[in-house]
Enzyme design. Structure first.
Site, mmCIF file in Angstrom:
data_model
loop_
_atom_site.group_PDB
_atom_site.id
_atom_site.type_symbol
_atom_site.label_atom_id
_atom_site.label_comp_id
_atom_site.label_asym_id
_atom_site.label_seq_id
_atom_site.Cartn_x
_atom_site.Cartn_y
_atom_site.Cartn_z
ATOM 1 N N ASP A 8 0.857 -1.177 0.000
ATOM 2 C CA ASP A 8 0.000 0.000 0.000
ATOM 3 C C ASP A 8 0.900 1.236 0.000
ATOM 4 O O ASP A 8 2.092 1.140 0.310
ATOM 5 C CB ASP A 8 -0.896 -0.038 1.241
ATOM 6 C CG ASP A 8 -1.782 1.192 1.348
ATOM 7 O OD1 ASP A 8 -2.315 1.618 0.317
ATOM 8 O OD2 ASP A 8 -1.921 1.710 2.466
ATOM 9 N N LYS A 9 0.346 2.382 -0.365
ATOM 10 C CA LYS A 9 1.142 3.615 -0.359
ATOM 11 C C LYS A 9 0.893 4.453 0.883
ATOM 12 O O LYS A 9 1.794 4.698 1.669
ATOM 13 C CB LYS A 9 0.846 4.449 -1.613
ATOM 14 C CG LYS A 9 1.643 5.754 -1.676
ATOM 15 C CD LYS A 9 1.155 6.654 -2.791
ATOM 16 C CE LYS A 9 -0.142 7.319 -2.461
ATOM 17 N NZ LYS A 9 -0.020 8.337 -1.388
ATOM 18 N N ARG A 69 6.547 18.036 -4.559
ATOM 19 C CA ARG A 69 5.277 18.319 -5.222
ATOM 20 C C ARG A 69 5.177 19.825 -5.448
ATOM 21 O O ARG A 69 5.304 20.592 -4.492
ATOM 22 C CB ARG A 69 4.113 17.810 -4.366
ATOM 23 C CG ARG A 69 4.146 16.314 -4.156
ATOM 24 C CD ARG A 69 3.383 15.898 -2.913
ATOM 25 N NE ARG A 69 1.959 16.157 -2.987
ATOM 26 C CZ ARG A 69 1.059 15.271 -3.404
ATOM 27 N NH1 ARG A 69 1.460 14.067 -3.784
ATOM 28 N NH2 ARG A 69 -0.224 15.550 -3.428
ATOM 29 N N GLY A 88 -5.150 3.313 -3.804
ATOM 30 C CA GLY A 88 -6.398 3.925 -4.247
ATOM 31 C C GLY A 88 -6.208 5.358 -4.703
ATOM 32 O O GLY A 88 -7.157 5.994 -5.153
ATOM 33 N N ARG A 131 -5.744 3.738 -8.198
ATOM 34 C CA ARG A 131 -7.203 3.781 -8.150
ATOM 35 C C ARG A 131 -7.794 2.380 -8.065
ATOM 36 O O ARG A 131 -8.736 2.040 -8.754
ATOM 37 C CB ARG A 131 -7.756 4.519 -9.363
ATOM 38 C CG ARG A 131 -7.251 5.932 -9.525
ATOM 39 C CD ARG A 131 -7.582 6.785 -8.322
ATOM 40 N NE ARG A 131 -9.001 7.137 -8.282
ATOM 41 C CZ ARG A 131 -9.603 7.571 -7.189
ATOM 42 N NH1 ARG A 131 -8.931 7.668 -6.061
ATOM 43 N NH2 ARG A 131 -10.871 7.889 -7.206
ATOM 44 N N LYS A 176 -7.112 -5.046 -5.205
ATOM 45 C CA LYS A 176 -5.767 -5.314 -4.686
ATOM 46 C C LYS A 176 -5.565 -6.814 -4.507
ATOM 47 O O LYS A 176 -4.524 -7.370 -4.891
ATOM 48 C CB LYS A 176 -5.569 -4.594 -3.347
ATOM 49 C CG LYS A 176 -5.459 -3.082 -3.436
ATOM 50 C CD LYS A 176 -5.173 -2.486 -2.065
ATOM 51 C CE LYS A 176 -5.039 -0.969 -2.112
ATOM 52 N NZ LYS A 176 -4.686 -0.392 -0.805
ATOM 53 N N ASN A 203 -8.499 -1.132 4.190
ATOM 54 C CA ASN A 203 -8.585 -1.379 2.754
ATOM 55 C C ASN A 203 -7.487 -2.311 2.259
ATOM 56 O O ASN A 203 -7.486 -2.710 1.101
ATOM 57 C CB ASN A 203 -8.521 -0.052 1.982
ATOM 58 C CG ASN A 203 -7.257 0.724 2.275
ATOM 59 O OD1 ASN A 203 -6.721 0.660 3.376
ATOM 60 N ND2 ASN A 203 -6.767 1.462 1.302
#
Length: 1218
Positions: free
Chosen positions: A450-451, A643, A724, A834, A840, A863
């Site tokens: 996951d991020k 960013r 996501g 997404r 996943k 999630n």
């Protein structure tokens, strides 16, 4: 089944309290359904890709499930029909606890027994209770083939005609194995009981329908990080009717609405239902629901009606089923046990045939062998077969499984006790939540991560900026001390804000640099941040990036104080100014920018704009200054994976604004494609902009993430990121953590179908987003549905005409999945954007299915639960998103960087230890058992044993168990530092090189050779020999003692040769095992014990008589030497001529241990790519302008103090939920 959910900061309710009443919320504005499953779009959350098992199973009884209200339901005024069919969907009655117990809501669960179809909120993960522990545990243990086999042996040993060994030789080891395993299972289950009790005593967690809240219009702010990984706040809103009528406790107590909605499912992006109340019907959608896993923010009190609880909640439906995980070594070990059993049957059959021939040719003719039983040779051979099954039973190792469990338990404890995986800041140690998968950690080929919260900290920090061509933000050092600025001059400053460049503060405070003042004025005005009108005065930001920018402006003296529907008030260097907001041009993913048009106190009209450089540069005026220097600064920022946002402005005349405002008003009330019309009007004003500068924000990674990913990549472990989040955000993080680099050729989702293998994919990265993934993963849903309908004898309905580009049959669809996996697995890195929780898991299962690879999933939120359960190894990070991932994981710790040590140290050591243990265990059992085989040729194949009974009983339990257990627990070829320094040492585990059928047969032939030496050398020595007393010690009992002594010395010295890491404990274990053997042998051969048990201990005085003969000691030494000499020679030659990577590191171990790692040189500057700057620092969904302009969320509650802007910024909801 209703409940009252009082989110933070209101005290939580217990489960009993949660079931006591019902409170609700409903959105008054309709929400467009997600079209992800029809036309995939990177900018929408994808469909949840699968029907639930219950929905598919319901086809057997009711046909496809449907939403109860089949016709469109108006928001108000429609009468409730008298005969509403409540069985057509999921029905919930407020304030009626008996409703869910009605007969029509019962379902069968066992034979004729029924229970309510509504799940409770209590969970149960334990397996046993006080009554069921003993029978269930024994039943589970005897499902293991080896235990059942030895139980059958025990029964055979009771039969007098067959038995060749006393019953206790099998009973003692079997009881020990069953007892140790039962104790371990009991300890594990007690831990589950404790965990269940802890969770069941927590607050009520459920999917609730929002009825009312303390905020205006019953708004409720929620964070959905556990559901979709996004940290920006969203908002939910109750229906207008419930907001007005359900504010007081007495009103809630009289609430009697009926909710009819969809059945429980795993779709996180969709909810459809109807509320029947006061003879009216009101439509419900996802905006009215607060799902389990959401965190309520900035809302004092909210009331809701529980719709789904426990296992019925959407997040639990996404969790997937708990799978029983087994290691590859487990599977291989079972196959080898089956192989041994086949060999045992063949050996016994051969020896039985030999017995038949021997009796026919010799035994029946020898008068001294007559036993008075008139049995045929074939019948005697049949009895001999079962006798040899008993004699050679130790070929199937009964103690193997319990020894493996003990080793795994010890290895798990070492992980728990590892201080280098202990996170001191949160007092969180590493935790091995399973004891069955440790060696699998040394064989990982793919990591799915996951991020949000796993690679990142969910913290944005303002790092640098460029203003009018001058760059600020470089670290300033004084006498090698890093100087952190002091913002004590600013009473509004955030104490947590850190900045290193004092020149920017000096520039602001001097007031001479007009561009710098304009820069921070823009940041304080051009945003959708809102100040909550409550006692705390908390501030909400549309995203962490927005919060970081407004916080930076506040610290530099430009403080956002408040806003109304038409004004914004700021403090500019302690001077309070109010600006009239004429228009707010909101952000969306196509525009990639936002603008605000303000009327200044002096009457001037100015437009401020901020956005991605790719869209800002297209709209700059030809006369704009600083374009080139700003672009250079942007390249530098992008190279540092920051960013970025460009800031610019435009002065507008009153005539120009009036003309544009008329067009804007017309577009705002357009009945056609309103959004397209507004975007077109926005384009007319957002041009000829003047550049001010750019900001650079750091999305903070967790400590050590880039280094960890680099080390794991060197170990040939491929890392996929499944998130996501948007494509731009995920790609930016990919560069930040060094998963992607500028030398890679990156392919995006829209390009995947055109990618061929004409280029070296090993130097590429692939970034598929929802569109191609939906197309591929959606095939799993359709195929599964077709199979279920085919089984039911029905034809699936065709929904869309066949497209020539679509796959025409199952084979082609299967090949698409295969091609996708093959292409992705050839790439250096894969980032899937997404994706839903179910998707996943589907990605992980595709790799497992088509690559047969060992996979590991790591995440920190609810999630990620399905992905964690699907992978071979699941790792949970106890981070910001709750403990659901940890609860479902096999291993848990607090930081991603600990994964390096878990795999390269603990995983690798566990794999090496387990492989060494198994190779040696099979060898020692073959060497021990096959002596009976050679002895059979000299005993008429009569199933006579070659050793004493008690030696057979205690061989695996007492004489050889401790040294090999310690090797399985403590051995290491190199220390932990070298294991991490040389990741290539991990490769043998991925290749399964240390334990496979080749190693098994090597152990088999090694055991055959050793058994030959142990039998035939003493046999030859006993043929013609004379003792010192003139007597020949050539009896069977003396031969058994010599063979047993030789065997014990050989196998214990063999494990000494296998040991790489010597400690006092290892040395003591080897010497102690040998001493125990001789001590017990002299005891059971003593006359005293023979007097007490004359029929059990029959080797009276044999040990003392045999071992006092020097000739026999010479025989033992010769036997041991010949057994070990080939092993020593082969080890010497292999490590000298064909050394492995591990052998080379071992050879220079001391040299490496003294060396210090070279300091990493900073990478030379490379101009960043435009695609990296597209990961602009902005909310990647539609902003909050509509809600601000409507004024609904700004209506003040009475008696509220003015907020203090010094308070911490919070995140604000996104308007796509409106």
């Amino acid at each position: 089944m209703g409940g009252k959910t009082c989110p933070s900061p209101v005290p939580h309710l217990s489960l009993d309290q949660c079931a006591a009443s019902r409170r609700v919320v409903i959105m008054s504005r309709p929400r467009a359904d997600s079209q992800g499953s029809l036309g995939p779009d990177d900018e929408v959350v994808p469909y949840s890709d699968d029907e639930t098992d219950d929905e598919l199973e319901s086809l057997e009884d009711e046909g496809p499930p449907g939403v109860p209200p089949t016709e469109e339901v108006k928001s108000t005024g429609e009468r409730l029909r008298p005969h509403t069919n409540l069985k057509s969907g999921w029905s919930v009655k407020a304030n009626d606890r008996r409703f869910c117990k009605l007969p029509e809501f019962q379902k069968k669960y066992f034979l004729c027994l029924k229970k309510s179809k509504y799940s409770g909120n209590a969970i149960k993960t334990y397996k046993y209770n006080a009554l069921t522990f003993l029978p269930l545990n024994l039943f589970e243990q005897f499902k293991r083939a080896a235990n059942l086999y030895f139980l059958a042996l025990l029964i055979l040993q009771i039969i007098p005609q067959i038995t060749t060994l006393p019953w206790y030789t099998t009973l003692v080891p079997l009881v020990l194995v069953l007892g140790i395993t039962a104790i371990k299972d009991l300890v594990d289950d007690l831990a589950r009981h404790r965990m269940d009790n802890e969770i069941n005593n927590r607050k009520c967690e459920a999917d609730i329908l929002l009825l009312s809240s303390s905020n205006p219009n019953s708004l409720c702010y929620v964070e959905t990080a556990e559901l979709d990984g996004e940290t920006n706040l969203k908002f939910k809103m109750g229906l207008k009717e419930t907001d007005e009528r359900l504010q007081e406790e007495s009103q809630l107590a009289q609430f009697d609405a009926m909710i009819v909605c969809e059945e429980p499912n795993n779709r996180l992006d969709k909810f459809t239902g109807t509320m029947h109340w006061r003879r009216d019907r009101f439509p419900l959608n996802l905006d009215n629901m607060i799902l389990r896993g959401c965190r309520v923010r900035n809302t004092d009190v909210c009331h809701g009606l529980v719709i789904f609880a426990g296992a019925d909640t959407k997040i639990m439906r996404n969790g997937g089923k708990t799978r029983f995980k087994r290691t590859k070594i487990d599977e291989l070990m079972n196959y080898m046990v089956y192989t041994i059993f086949v060999m045992l049957v063949l050996l016994c059959a051969g020896l039985a045939i030999g017995n038949s021939f021997w009796y026919a040719e010799i035994g029946s003719k020898a008068w001294y062998l007559y036993d008075g039983l008139n049995q045929s040779a074939s019948y005697r051979g049949f009895l001999s077969f079962w006798g040899y099954i008993i004699v050679l039973n130790t070929m199937v190792p009964i103690s193997l499984y319990v020894s493996v469990e003990v080793i795994r338990l010890g290895q798990s404890k070492f992980i728990n006790w590892d201080l280098q995986m202990y996170y001191r800041e949160k007092d969180t140690p590493a935790k091995a939540r399973t004891t069955t998968l440790n060696e699998q950690l040394g064989q990982i080929e793919y990591i799915f991560s996951d991020k949000t919260g796993t690679l990142t900290q969910n913290i944005m920090a303002f790092k640098k900026c460029t203003i009018a061509g001058q760059t600020f933000g470089e670290k300033r050092w004084f006498c090698y001390i890093w100087i952190v600025l002091d913002f004590s001059w600013n009473k509004y400053a955030d104490r947590k804000f850190e900045y290193q460049d004092h020149s920017l503060v000096a520039c602001i405070r001097s007031g001479k640099n007009k561009e710098a003042l304009e820069f921070f004025k823009l940041l304080s005005l051009c945003h959708t941040v809102m100040v909550e009108q409550n006692e705390n005065g908390e501030t909400n930001a549309a995203s962490p990036d927005e919060g970081a920018l407004v916080t930076a402006a506040r610290n530099f003296g430009f403080v956002f104080l408040s806003r109304t529907q038409d004004t914004i008030t700021v403090s500019e260097l302690d001077q309070k100014n109010t600006y009239e907001m004429l228009a707010l041009l909101d952000f969306n993913s196509d525009r990639k920018r936002m603008s605000i048009i303000l009327r200044f106190p002096d009457g001037r009209i100015r437009l401020y704009c901020k956005g991605a450089d790719t869209v800002i540069y297209e709209r700059l005026s030809p006369n704009s200054r600083y374009k080139e220097v700003t672009q250079t600064a942007l390249d530098i920022f992008a190279n540092e994976t920051l960013r970025t946002l460009c800031l610019c402005y435009k002065d507008i005349s009153k005539e120009e604004y009036d003309s544009w405002a008329a067009k804007h008003k017309a577009a705002s009330v357009s009945t056609g494609n309103r959004e397209a019309a507004l975007d077109q009007v926005y384009e007319q004003i957002e041009n000829n902009l003047m550049m001010i500068g750019a900001t650079a924000i750091e999305d903070k990674l967790q400590d050590g993430v880039p280094e960890t990913i680099a080390k794991l990549a060197k170990a040939d472990i491929k890392i996929w990121v499944l998130t996501g989040d948007k494509k731009e955000t995920a790609e930016n993080i990919g560069f930040s953590c060094h998963l992607l680099d500028d030398d890679m050729q990156i392919h995006y989702g829209e390009d995947v179908k055109y990618v061929t293998f004409l280029f070296p994919l090993k130097t590429t990265g692939i970034c598929p987003s929802v569109s191609p993934q939906n197309e591929i993963l959606y095939e799993k849903k359709k195929k599964r549905r077709r199979l279920r309908l085919k089984r039911l004898g029905r034809r699936p309905a065709s929904s869309v005409p066949q497209d020539a580009t679509q796959p025409i049959d199952d084979w082609e669809k299967e090949m698409r999945q295969v091609d996708f996996v093959n292409m992705a697995c050839e790439c250096e890195a894969v980032i899937c954007c997404r994706v839903t929780p179910k998707q996943k898991a589907n990605v992980v299962s595709l790799v497992k299915k088509y690559k047969d690879a060992v996979t590991l999933s790591i995440g920190d939120g609810a999630n990620d639960v399905n992905m964690i359960k699907t992978a071979d190894i699941g790792v949970g990070i106890s981070g910001q998103e709750g403990m659901q991932a940890v609860m479902s994981s096999d291993y848990a710790f607090a930081q991603f960087r600990y994964l390096e040590r878990l795999l390269l140290v603990h995983g690798r050591w566990s794999y090496i230890r387990m492989c060494k243990f198994l190779r040696y265990f099979f060898f020692k059992n073959f060497a021990f058992t096959l002596v009976h085989f050679w002895y059979s040729f000299f005993s008429g194949f009569s199933a006579q044993i070659a050793y004493e009974d008690w030696f057979i009983t205690l061989y695996n339990v007492m004489y050889t168990s401790l040294p090999v257990l310690l090797v399985g627990l403590l051995d290491q070829d190199v220390n932990d530092k070298l294991s991490q320094k040389f990741p290539k040492l991990y490769l043998p585990g991925q290749q399964g090189a240390l334990f496979n059928y080749k190693n098994f047969f090597i152990s088999l032939f090694h055991g055959i050779f050793t058994s030959l030496v142990i039998f035939f050398i003493p046999y030859g020595a006993f043929l013609q020999t004379m003792g010192q007393d003139g007597e020949a010690p050539s009896d069977y009992q003396s031969l058994a003692v010599v063979m047993a002594s030789s065997l014990i010395l050989t196998v214990n010295l063999q494990i000494s040769l296998e040991t790489s890491y010597w400690t006092f404990v290892n040395c003591f274990a080897v010497l102690c095992s040998i001493a125990i053997f001789f001590g017990i042998m002299f005891d059971i051969h003593s006359a005293g014990i023979h007097v007490i048990f004359p029929s059990t201990f029959t080797f009276t005085g044999v040990a003392s008589n045999t071992l006092r003969q020097p000739y026999l000691w010479l025989t033992i030494i010769l036997t041991v030497g010949i057994s070990l000499l080939p092993v020593i020679c082969i080890e010497f030659l292999s490590k000298t001529i064909w050394p492995s990577v591990g052998d080379k590191v071992q050879r220079h171990r001391k040299k490496y241990e003294m060396e210090e790692e070279e300091k990493k040189k900073p990478a030379p500057f490379q101009r960043g790519r435009a695609s990296r700057r597209s990961a602009y620092a902005f909310s990647h969904s539609r902003g909050y302008a509509d809600l601000i302009a409507s004024g609904r969320s700004i209506r003040r509650r009475p008696n509220v103090a003015h907020p203090n802007p010094r308070d911490t910024l919070r995140e604000v909801p996104q308007a796509d939920n409106i």
